[in-house]
Design an enzyme around this catalytic site. Structure first.
Site, short mmCIF file in Angstrom:
data_model
loop_
_atom_site.label_atom_id
_atom_site.label_comp_id
_atom_site.label_asym_id
_atom_site.label_seq_id
_atom_site.Cartn_x
_atom_site.Cartn_y
_atom_site.Cartn_z
N GLY A 26 -1.76 0.14 9.50
CA GLY A 26 -2.09 -1.37 10.29
C GLY A 26 -0.51 -2.63 10.62
N CYS A 27 -1.12 -3.18 11.05
CA CYS A 27 0.05 -4.01 11.28
C CYS A 27 0.99 -4.40 10.58
CB CYS A 27 -0.71 -5.73 11.64
SG CYS A 27 0.16 -6.88 12.38
N PHE A 28 2.42 -3.97 11.87
CA PHE A 28 4.01 -3.77 11.80
C PHE A 28 3.81 -5.23 10.82
CE2 PHE A 28 4.91 -3.45 16.05
CZ PHE A 28 5.02 -4.02 16.30
N HIS A 175 -3.53 -7.73 6.10
CA HIS A 175 -3.03 -6.52 4.81
C HIS A 175 -3.62 -6.36 4.04
CE1 HIS A 175 -0.02 -3.61 6.56
NE2 HIS A 175 0.21 -4.48 7.02
#
Length: 185
Positions: A26-28, A175
């Site tokens: 997902g979003c880093f 997350h």
């Protein structure tokens, strides 16, 4: 580029006695924060991996034209934290059944991918996926969509993305795991 948390130059290759891992979950931004907080992790960075497209920009990745996933690269001391420990963090801290998304973040760049740097990592990743699938299935989750592939290339993301949640503590982090603990055999 300096690491905002570790206060040294960002490195993308391990030194003697260190190992490397690369994950997309997902979003880093949130992925990097998860890993930099772990004992034994000596370096993290965010970047783009999982495609043959060269030198992508964030805008190109977000437009879906490169095929890259937002990834976090971790350099760690295996005498302190093992690859299996990193896999456990990976599985527990996102929903690996969502395909090309994580929550409200939708697109190929948010897919779940383990990029294995060698055959040992590949085998450990595949075994862990099988084990975690059993645990998820017991809780009613669908099949894991996480890709496991050989590491090819990694392009560092732009400097403003590096350690973003350290520089912007109130920044977005989408997350969330499934709540299913990964109990390793």
């Amino acid at each position: 580029m300096n690491h905002h948390v570790f206060h040294k130059t960002i490195m993308t290759q391990p030194e003697a006695g260190q190992e490397i891992a690369t994950f997309a979950l997902g979003c880093f931004w949130g992925a990097e924060k998860l890993f930099w907080q772990q004992d034994g992790v000596v370096m993290t960075s965010v970047g783009y991996a999982g495609s043959d497209f060269e030198n992508p920009s964030y805008e190109q990745v977000c437009a879906g034209v490169t095929g890259h996933a937002e990834a976090v690269q971790i350099i760690y001391d295996p005498s302190v934290i093992s690859y299996q420990d990193l896999l456990q963090l990976f599985w527990e801290n996102h929903d690996p059944t969502q395909g090309m998304r994580q929550g409200n973040d939708i697109g190929t760049q948010y897919r779940s991918v383990i990029l294995a740097h060698d055959l040992t990592q590949q085998e450990l990743a595949e075994t862990s996926r099988e084990e975690y699938q059993k645990l998820l299935s017991a809780k009613g989750y669908p099949s894991i969509t996480t890709e496991i592939e050989a590491f090819k290339t990694y392009y560092l993301a732009e400097e403003y993305h590096q350690q973003y949640l350290s520089k912007n503590p109130a920044g977005y982090c989408g997350h969330g795991g499934t709540g299913v603990c990964f109990i390793q055999n």
